[in-house]
Scaffold this motif. Structure first.
Motif, PDB file in Angstrom:
ATOM      1  N   PRO A 116      -0.302 -12.536  14.238  1.00 11.45           N
ATOM      2  CA  PRO A 116      -0.631 -11.325  14.987  1.00 11.45           C
ATOM      3  C   PRO A 116      -1.332 -10.283  14.118  1.00 11.45           C
ATOM      4  CG  PRO A 116       1.750 -11.483  14.611  1.00 11.45           C
ATOM      5  CD  PRO A 116       1.147 -12.757  14.128  1.00 11.45           C
ATOM      6  N   SER A 117      -1.961  -9.322  14.782  1.00  6.28           N
ATOM      7  CA  SER A 117      -2.650  -8.234  14.091  1.00  6.28           C
ATOM      8  C   SER A 117      -1.660  -7.450  13.229  1.00  6.28           C
ATOM      9  CB  SER A 117      -3.288  -7.320  15.138  1.00  6.28           C
ATOM     10  OG  SER A 117      -3.987  -6.305  14.494  1.00  6.28           O
ATOM     11  N   GLY A 118      -2.090  -7.160  12.015  1.00 11.02           N
ATOM     12  CA  GLY A 118      -1.234  -6.372  11.124  1.00 11.02           C
ATOM     13  C   GLY A 118      -0.220  -7.196  10.357  1.00 11.02           C
ATOM     14  N   SER A 119      -0.273  -8.526  10.493  1.00 10.85           N
ATOM     15  CA  SER A 119       0.730  -9.360   9.824  1.00 10.85           C
ATOM     16  C   SER A 119       0.413  -9.571   8.338  1.00 10.85           C
ATOM     17  CB  SER A 119       0.834 -10.708  10.536  1.00 10.85           C
ATOM     18  OG  SER A 119      -0.419 -11.349  10.561  1.00 10.85           O
ATOM     19  N   GLY A 120      -0.787  -9.157   7.902  1.00  8.53           N
ATOM     20  CA  GLY A 120      -1.119  -9.273   6.485  1.00  8.53           C
ATOM     21  C   GLY A 120      -2.085 -10.402   6.145  1.00  8.53           C
ATOM     22  N   LYS A 121      -2.732 -10.981   7.152  1.00 12.16           N
ATOM     23  CA  LYS A 121      -3.646 -12.108   6.915  1.00 12.16           C
ATOM     24  C   LYS A 121      -4.815 -11.709   6.019  1.00 12.16           C
ATOM     25  CE  LYS A 121      -4.607 -12.604  11.304  1.00 12.16           C
ATOM     26  NZ  LYS A 121      -3.857 -11.478  11.910  1.00 12.16           N
ATOM     27  N   SER A 122      -5.474 -10.616   6.383  1.00 15.46           N
ATOM     28  CA  SER A 122      -6.626 -10.182   5.583  1.00 15.46           C
ATOM     29  C   SER A 122      -6.181  -9.803   4.178  1.00 15.46           C
ATOM     30  CB  SER A 122      -7.305  -8.971   6.219  1.00 15.46           C
ATOM     31  OG  SER A 122      -7.764  -9.291   7.501  1.00 15.46           O
ATOM     32  N   THR A 123      -5.079  -9.106   4.095  1.00 15.50           N
ATOM     33  CA  THR A 123      -4.583  -8.683   2.785  1.00 15.50           C
ATOM     34  C   THR A 123      -4.314  -9.894   1.902  1.00 15.50           C
ATOM     35  OG1 THR A 123      -3.556  -6.799   3.892  1.00 15.50           O
ATOM     36  CG2 THR A 123      -2.853  -7.251   1.638  1.00 15.50           C
ATOM     37  N   PHE A 144       0.878  -1.164   0.000  1.00 16.08           N
ATOM     38  CA  PHE A 144       0.000   0.000   0.000  1.00 16.08           C
ATOM     39  C   PHE A 144       0.914   1.212   0.000  1.00 16.08           C
ATOM     40  CE2 PHE A 144      -2.598  -3.223   2.206  1.00 16.08           C
ATOM     41  CZ  PHE A 144      -3.727  -3.197   1.395  1.00 16.08           C
ATOM     42  N   GLU A 162     -11.811 -13.851   9.585  1.00 12.55           N
ATOM     43  CA  GLU A 162     -12.211 -13.740  10.989  1.00 12.55           C
ATOM     44  C   GLU A 162     -13.730 -13.674  11.151  1.00 12.55           C
ATOM     45  OE1 GLU A 162      -9.992 -11.214  13.523  1.00 12.55           O
ATOM     46  OE2 GLU A 162      -8.274 -11.141  12.182  1.00 12.55           O
ATOM     47  N   VAL A 183       3.210  -4.888   2.604  1.00 11.45           N
ATOM     48  CA  VAL A 183       2.445  -5.657   3.582  1.00 11.45           C
ATOM     49  C   VAL A 183       2.650  -7.162   3.387  1.00 11.45           C
ATOM     50  CG1 VAL A 183       0.119  -6.211   4.361  1.00 11.45           C
ATOM     51  CG2 VAL A 183       0.744  -3.843   3.907  1.00 11.45           C
ATOM     52  N   HIS A 209      -8.890 -16.413  14.682  1.00  7.41           N
ATOM     53  CA  HIS A 209      -8.251 -16.396  16.000  1.00  7.41           C
ATOM     54  C   HIS A 209      -8.740 -17.567  16.832  1.00  7.41           C
ATOM     55  CE1 HIS A 209      -7.363 -11.799  15.690  1.00  7.41           C
ATOM     56  NE2 HIS A 209      -6.426 -12.545  15.138  1.00  7.41           N
ATOM     57  N   LEU A 244       4.244   1.120   1.948  1.00 10.43           N
ATOM     58  CA  LEU A 244       4.188   0.070   2.967  1.00 10.43           C
ATOM     59  C   LEU A 244       4.054  -1.303   2.302  1.00 10.43           C
ATOM     60  CD1 LEU A 244       3.874  -0.601   6.063  1.00 10.43           C
ATOM     61  CD2 LEU A 244       1.408  -0.472   5.663  1.00 10.43           C
TER      62      LEU A 244
HETATM   63  N1  LIG Z   1      -6.214  -0.275   2.345  1.00  8.49           N
HETATM   64  C1  LIG Z   1      -5.072  -0.156   3.060  1.00  8.49           C
HETATM   65  N2  LIG Z   1      -4.298   0.936   2.903  1.00  8.49           N
HETATM   66  C2  LIG Z   1      -3.144   1.069   3.621  1.00  8.49           C
HETATM   67  N3  LIG Z   1      -2.681   0.160   4.476  1.00  8.49           N
HETATM   68  C3  LIG Z   1      -3.400  -0.953   4.664  1.00  8.49           C
HETATM   69  C4  LIG Z   1      -4.636  -1.163   3.974  1.00  8.49           C
HETATM   70  N4  LIG Z   1      -5.141  -2.361   4.357  1.00  8.49           N
HETATM   71  C5  LIG Z   1      -4.265  -2.863   5.250  1.00  8.49           C
HETATM   72  N5  LIG Z   1      -3.226  -2.031   5.436  1.00  8.49           N
HETATM   73  C6  LIG Z   1      -2.067  -2.261   6.319  1.00  8.49           C
HETATM   74  O1  LIG Z   1      -1.511  -3.507   5.987  1.00  8.49           O
HETATM   75  C7  LIG Z   1      -1.075  -4.191   7.143  1.00  8.49           C
HETATM   76  C8  LIG Z   1      -1.692  -5.565   7.186  1.00  8.49           C
HETATM   77  O2  LIG Z   1      -3.085  -5.446   7.322  1.00  8.49           O
HETATM   78  P1  LIG Z   1      -4.061  -6.687   7.382  1.00  8.49           P
HETATM   79  O3  LIG Z   1      -5.439  -6.148   7.519  1.00  8.49           O
HETATM   80  O4  LIG Z   1      -3.801  -7.591   6.234  1.00  8.49           O
HETATM   81  O5  LIG Z   1      -3.601  -7.399   8.730  1.00  8.49           O
HETATM   82  P2  LIG Z   1      -4.268  -8.598   9.501  1.00  8.49           P
HETATM   83  O6  LIG Z   1      -3.205  -9.622   9.651  1.00  8.49           O
HETATM   84  O7  LIG Z   1      -5.516  -9.012   8.831  1.00  8.49           O
HETATM   85  O8  LIG Z   1      -4.577  -7.979  10.917  1.00  8.49           O
HETATM   86  P3  LIG Z   1      -5.853  -8.181  11.883  1.00  8.49           P
HETATM   87  O9  LIG Z   1      -5.601  -9.454  12.638  1.00  8.49           O
HETATM   88  O10 LIG Z   1      -5.803  -6.984  12.770  1.00  8.49           O
HETATM   89  O11 LIG Z   1      -7.073  -8.246  11.040  1.00  8.49           O
HETATM   90  C9  LIG Z   1      -1.442  -3.314   8.327  1.00  8.49           C
HETATM   91  O12 LIG Z   1      -0.300  -2.597   8.699  1.00  8.49           O
HETATM   92  C10 LIG Z   1      -2.482  -2.377   7.782  1.00  8.49           C
HETATM   93  O13 LIG Z   1      -2.426  -1.148   8.432  1.00  8.49           O
END
Ligand SMILES: Nc1ncnc2c1ncn2[C@@H]1O[C@H](COP(=O)(O)OP(=O)(O)OP(=O)(O)O)[C@@H](O)[C@H]1O
Ligand SMILES: [Mg+2]
Lengths: 242, 218
Positions: A37-44, A13, A164, A18, A196, A16
């Protein structure tokens, strides 16, 4: 051939980065759980599998279609890939039945009677047939999520992605949703589940991947990964959540 | 009181003709304005830069100039060109429609942007195209949310139609002027005209309230 192949997937992004270099192969009928962990990129990562996020680099092949290629009709691919969101994302202006009917009628152009019979059968399957005429605002979180699952199933997907699905639910609602997902897994649905719920991953997952900092740090079958994690970061994470 | 009654019985039928014209112009202009607003809002949100730019400039041009100047530009300005010609009612309808369209465009854009992006994601993940998503998921929700602001703008546009009397459109105000000249009963005539506008706008508000209750967001 494997139903999903991810090769050297990278996603940024802006500045950044990810997802840094994700490689994974998912077989038909497999249930793959993704933890980390949160922010590790799972959703992405999950959202790259149906291109809800534009893919920065690498290759993602879903059911034989290279979805990184601009020539691929992504809408066609998405018909075969259902997705369930943490926040449900039901359409609030449509009844439960209309939520489930929308895609079969508008995308697959099914006739109303046929689509309706199927939709009611699916609502029955998730235990909500009697709520068909209700509106999302009248349902509890757990009921909403089960409707969302039925809505995704209405397109007869080959793959289901879950981000999730129980994280926004009150504890007493979690069980019903997990039960529906477990049933799906038993029926042989290919599933990728960001969760989780370590209990679910352990019981239903065929394989678990642990993500951290944009990499897949470790992957294994659940008993091995939970019982005997090899990497330090996995151990640290698991000691916090288990 | 007797004089009022006399003025009322004499002038009322004429004023009603004017009211008819006002309503006729308003209804056509508001429907056209809505269509213009929808198109401009979609251009405004489109990823194509040039379309964006056109929409922004259209909106700025309308918001940045007085209604009366827009009216004169269209009626006198455009009419003075050799290849174009239309009557005052058409010019009036077009002006009100374009003017309302610019304001509607901003209202619709804000309405669309107020819808959670999870809605789009859910629809797209089901295989809906972006235009199907707009039509079946986003716009129906956005329209409900927009209704109150939409009513406000419609009321403003209704009041704007009164300015068309300046180019000779036989609307309620123009009939009022003619009747005042004929009867010298300025106080009574303008009082009645005011009451008629008031009732018309009150009815619009009632309609809007009804629709809002009918389509309450669940
Ligand atoms: N649309 C976006 N624009 C900018 N940064 C983003 C965007 N979506 C996600 N991020 C960043 O990418 C990183 C990974 O996000 P992601 O949502 O994939 O994490 P996650 O593992 O799913 O976390 P969680 O467990 O909190 O859901 C985070 O630092 C988040 O801030
Ligand atoms: Mg996430």
């Amino acid at each position: 051939m494997s139903i999903i192949q991810v090769k050297n997937l990278k996603k940024s992004f802006g500045d950044l980065e990810v997802l840094k270099d994700i490689n994974v192969v998912i077989e038909e009928q497999e249930v793959l759980c993704v933890i980390g962990p949160s922010g590790s990129g799972k959703s992405t990562f999950l959202r790259c599998l149906n291109r809800l996020e534009d893919i920065t680099d690498g290759q993602v092949i879903v059911d034989g279609n290279d979805i990184t290629s601009k020539k691929t009709n992504i809408n066609k691919v998405r018909e075969n890939v259902g997705m369930v969101f943490q926040q449900f994302n039901l359409f609030p202006h449509k009844s439960v039945l209309e939520n489930v009917l929308l895609a079969p009628m508008k995308v697959s152009k099914k006739n109303k009677e046929e689509a309706k019979a199927k939709a009611l059968a699916l609502l029955d399957k998730v235990g909500l047939k009697e709520k068909a005429e209700s509106y999302p605002g009248e349902l509890s979180g757990g009921q909403k999520q089960r409707v969302a699952i039925a809505r995704a199933l209405a397109m007869d997907p080959k793959i289901m992605l879950f981000d999730e699905p129980t994280s926004a639910l009150d504890p007493e609602m979690v069980g019903d949703v997990l039960e529906v997902m477990k049933q799906l897994a038993l029926e042989g649905m290919t599933m990728v589940v960001v969760t989780h719920e370590m209990g679910f991953a352990r019981e239903v997952g065929d394989r678990v991947i642990f993500m951290d900092g944009g990499y897949i740090v470790e992957e294994n079958e659940p008993n091995a990964l939970f019982g005997n994690p090899q990497e330090e970061r996995t151990q640290a994470f698991l000691s916090k959540v288990l | 009181m007797e004089r009022f009654q006399e003025v009322f019985t004499n002038a009322f039928p004429y004023l009603m003709d004017g009211l008819q014209m006002t309503i006729y112009i308003f209804l056509i202009a508001i429907v056209l304005g809505f269509i213009i607003g929808l198109i401009v809002a979609l251009l405004r949100l489109s990823p194509i830069k040039i379309l964006n730019w056109i929409a922004i400039w259209f909106i700025n041009a309308i918001r940045g100039t007085p209604f009366i100047v827009q009216l004169f530009f269209i009626y006198f300005g455009l009419n003075s060109l050799a290849w174009i010609s239309f009557d005052n009612v058409t010019a009036g309808i077009v002006t009100v429609a374009i003017n309302a369209g610019a304001y509607f465009a901003e209202i619709i854009r804000a309405g669309i942007q107020s819808i959670d992006k999870g809605q789009t994601e859910a629809a797209r993940s089901l295989g809906l195209t972006s235009s199907q998503t707009m039509r079946h998921v986003i716009l129906p929700q956005a329209f409900r949310r927009m209704l109150p602001t939409f009513t406000n703008q419609s009321i403003i546009s209704l009041k704007d139609t009164s300015l068309l009397s300046i180019i000779g459109v036989a609307d309620l105000v123009q009939r009022g002027q003619v009747q005042t000249a004929a009867t010298y009963a300025a106080f009574e005539i303008w009082f009645i005209v005011g009451v008629i506008y008031f009732i018309l706008i009150y009815l619009l508000t009632l309609l809007s309230d009804f629709l809002e209750r009918r389509f309450v967001l669940r």
